[in-house]
Each structure stands twice: as C-alpha cells, then as structure tokens.
Design a protein around this motif. Sequence first.
Motif, short mmCIF file in Angstrom:
data_model
loop_
_atom_site.label_atom_id
_atom_site.label_comp_id
_atom_site.label_asym_id
_atom_site.label_seq_id
_atom_site.Cartn_x
_atom_site.Cartn_y
_atom_site.Cartn_z
N THR A 260 0.82 -1.22 0.00
CA THR A 260 0.00 0.00 0.00
C THR A 260 0.84 1.26 0.00
OG1 THR A 260 -0.15 -0.25 2.41
CG2 THR A 260 -2.00 -1.06 1.10
N ASP A 261 2.09 1.16 0.46
CA ASP A 261 2.95 2.35 0.45
C ASP A 261 3.73 2.49 -0.86
OD1 ASP A 261 4.75 0.29 0.62
OD2 ASP A 261 5.70 0.96 2.47
N GLY A 262 3.42 1.64 -1.84
CA GLY A 262 4.05 1.74 -3.15
C GLY A 262 5.34 0.97 -3.30
N THR A 263 5.81 0.33 -2.25
CA THR A 263 7.05 -0.45 -2.34
C THR A 263 6.75 -1.84 -2.89
OG1 THR A 263 6.79 -1.21 -0.05
CG2 THR A 263 8.12 0.77 -0.42
N ASN A 264 7.78 -2.48 -3.44
CA ASN A 264 7.62 -3.83 -3.97
C ASN A 264 7.34 -4.82 -2.86
OD1 ASN A 264 8.02 -3.38 -6.79
ND2 ASN A 264 10.21 -3.16 -6.43
N GLY A 265 6.33 -5.65 -3.05
CA GLY A 265 5.99 -6.65 -2.06
C GLY A 265 6.97 -7.81 -2.06
N ALA A 266 7.15 -8.42 -0.89
CA ALA A 266 8.07 -9.56 -0.74
C ALA A 266 7.32 -10.74 -0.14
CB ALA A 266 9.26 -9.18 0.13
N THR A 267 7.89 -11.93 -0.27
CA THR A 267 7.24 -13.14 0.23
C THR A 267 8.10 -13.91 1.22
OG1 THR A 267 8.17 -14.60 -1.49
CG2 THR A 267 6.14 -13.41 -2.04
N ALA A 268 9.39 -13.57 1.35
CA ALA A 268 10.35 -14.39 2.08
C ALA A 268 10.00 -14.57 3.54
CB ALA A 268 11.75 -13.79 1.95
N VAL A 269 10.23 -15.79 4.02
CA VAL A 269 10.10 -16.14 5.43
C VAL A 269 11.42 -16.77 5.86
CG1 VAL A 269 8.85 -17.50 7.14
CG2 VAL A 269 7.61 -16.51 5.20
N ASP A 270 12.07 -16.19 6.86
CA ASP A 270 13.35 -16.70 7.35
C ASP A 270 14.39 -16.85 6.24
OD1 ASP A 270 12.32 -16.83 9.93
OD2 ASP A 270 11.58 -18.88 9.65
N GLY A 271 14.42 -15.86 5.34
CA GLY A 271 15.44 -15.85 4.30
C GLY A 271 15.15 -16.69 3.07
N THR A 272 13.98 -17.32 3.01
CA THR A 272 13.62 -18.14 1.86
C THR A 272 12.34 -17.61 1.23
OG1 THR A 272 14.61 -20.13 2.82
CG2 THR A 272 13.03 -20.45 1.05
N ALA A 273 12.40 -17.26 -0.05
CA ALA A 273 11.21 -16.77 -0.75
C ALA A 273 10.18 -17.88 -0.88
CB ALA A 273 11.60 -16.24 -2.12
N ARG A 274 8.92 -17.51 -0.95
CA ARG A 274 7.87 -18.51 -1.19
C ARG A 274 7.70 -18.71 -2.69
NH1 ARG A 274 2.48 -17.62 1.90
NH2 ARG A 274 2.40 -19.89 1.67
N ILE A 275 7.19 -19.87 -3.05
CA ILE A 275 7.01 -20.18 -4.47
C ILE A 275 5.53 -20.42 -4.75
CG2 ILE A 275 9.29 -21.26 -4.55
CD1 ILE A 275 7.88 -23.97 -4.69
N MET A 276 5.18 -20.39 -6.02
CA MET A 276 3.80 -20.68 -6.43
C MET A 276 3.81 -21.48 -7.73
SD MET A 276 0.47 -18.21 -6.80
CE MET A 276 1.33 -16.95 -7.74
N LEU A 277 3.13 -22.62 -7.71
CA LEU A 277 2.97 -23.43 -8.91
C LEU A 277 1.78 -22.90 -9.69
CD1 LEU A 277 3.38 -27.02 -7.35
CD2 LEU A 277 5.16 -25.35 -7.98
N VAL A 278 1.96 -22.71 -11.00
CA VAL A 278 0.90 -22.17 -11.85
C VAL A 278 0.57 -23.20 -12.93
CG1 VAL A 278 0.22 -20.28 -13.38
CG2 VAL A 278 1.78 -19.84 -11.45
#
Length: 363
Positions: A260-278
């Motif tokens: 909402t503040d215009g910054t790029n969103g992130a997904t990482a938890v404990d240094g590991t990004a989350r993934i998504m199967l499409v």
Amino acid sequence: MGRQLRHDLFRVCLSLFAAALLLRGAIVYGPALWLRAQALAADPRSGSFLLYLNTGQILRVNAAASGTDSAPSSEPAEAAETAAAETAAAAAAETSASEAETSAPENTAPETGAAQPTDAAFAAAEADAIAVGGNCTLPYDQESLLLQELPAITLSDGPTVLIVHTHSTEAYTIEPGWEYAATEDCRTLDPGYSVIRVGTEIAEHLEARGIPVLHDTTINDYPSYAGAYDRMEAIIQSYLDEYPSIQMVLDVHRDAFLNTDGTNGATAVDGTARIMLVVGTNEGGLYHPDWQSHLSFALKLQALLNRTFPGLAKPISLCTQRYNQHLTEKSLLVEFGAAGDTLAAALAAADDFSDTLADLLLS
C-alpha cells in the motif's frame, strides 16, 4: 460547390481516422483492461499475480491480502477469509505430513551426498491440505488427480527437463554485494542476477541428482514484453523437435505486487522466498486438452513440498490461460518469490524446490 464537396470529404476522412484510432485502442488495450477489471474484482493477491503475469502491470494490493507485514488491510473480511484458508491448509499439511512420516520408509541418504528419491505414495487426506486458487472455473476432482498414477520419466543421454524463462529479465530487489545494471525497476539483462540465475540453480541441483537438463537463457521479454509467450512457444517447440527426450518444461518466473505504500511486495520467510505453482487450462479457448494431467503433477509436487518444506509453497494457481503447457506431458510455471525479495532468498527457495522436484521425478 467544389469547395463544399472537399469540405464534406475532409470531414468524412477525419471521422474514419478517429474511428480507426478508437478501434486500435480497443484491440491493443482491451485485454489488459479486462484483466485489470478481473484482478480488482477477485482476490487481490491472485488478481495482482494474474495481471502481472499476462500484462507486466503491477497491481497495488493491501498487506493482509498479499501476505506481507505492511499497512493493515482496507478489506478485513476478505483478508481474514484468505488468511483463514491458508492457515487451515497449513494445519492440514502438517497433519498429512506427520501421517506420511509414519508410513514412508526411513530416508537413509548419506549426509554429504545427493538426496535419495522419496516414496511418493500419496494419501487422500493430503488432497484436503492443498489449496488451489486462480481464475479457472472448470470442474475437477482434486483427490482423484492427486492419487492418479504418475507417468514415469525415462532418463537417456538427451535432456529430460527443459528450463525456460518467458519473462527472462525479471529480477529482484538489489542488496549490497548483489548489485546489477537494471533496465527498469527489478529487471535486468544480466543473467547472473535475473530469474535466469534461479534457473541455473535448479538445473545444477537436478543434474546432481542424475536428471539431464537443458537450460534456455534467451532474453525473451526485452525490448518488448508483449508477445513473450508466443515467442517462447516457438523456442520450446524448436527444442522439442531437436531433443525428443525432453519430457518436462519448467518456466521459471518471479511475481510482482505493490504494498500500500508503493514499495515492492516480498514473500520471504526466514530468508527463503515462497514459491507458487501455476497450472494452465483450456478455459480461455486455447487448445490444451490434457490440462488435468498437468494439475495432477502439480498436486503431487505441492503435496511433497507440504511434507518437506511446510509453508514454502503458496496455493496453486489454476488459470484460464495455458502458458504453453500444452506442448509436453509435464509442464509447469513456477514463481520464485516476488520483486521485493532478494535473489539470495529466491535461490534458497530454488534449492528446496529442486530437491523436491527431483524426488518426484525419480520416484
């Protein structure tokens, strides 16, 4: 009389020119505006993903819907529904994982060697632990597809897996020591810092497990983002013609959404990004009769990820678009993190993903 006729002809030509401009605008911008409307009407998180994946436009979403820790959501009811669904899925995943541990044989892989294949037998309870989102409305039996037998892969001298990048310039937030020359925000032509680097990590892990890989590093979305999937279809088909041993195509991407503040969103938890199967389908009208077999494969991979790395994978996104997945029996598009994540976080996710994918392919 002649002057009046010329005046009338000029007005007619001007009207025709204006109509042509309006028609061109509808053709060029109509699909993007339609996708934007869909994105805004649906779940903000999946809407943002679908809009970005198809048009390259980034939708601003609230923090609760995007899974980040930024400003509070302006739509608490919808955000609470999404959070509750993910919490329930995570709890079910932990339960099914513990059940699987009691029946699966003990992993006797040596600590310093490559991991051995796991027993990829699935239980009906694991189907309930897998959340599936996206904009597809076609019916399917999730439990049946999960329990469906997986066609074995055949290892040969030629490549078994083809890794590609339809949006090859996608990159991550720059951090000290990982600087790169950007073409625009979180995009670069440098393959050492884009999603191509993530593809290299996956290729190395699969090769270490004895799975031959061909990695295409073509810059496919620069200077033009439009038409990237059409160009990639031709690239994939050329490889399939040259290497009939290829049985799976993995299209590696990264997501993008704005807080909402215009910054790029992130997904990482404990240094590991989350993934998504499409997973793509034929609901959009393009030829893809075997989409359910691709969904079956994705469900199995998601179940293994839930067992081994709970929380790593977001809900599967089942889409109306096909994303060139009609070209092979086992095709998958995977998002590794988002623009607000670092490359290091995406590489950590790639390591976990690669080991799980190898377990499934070799099971």
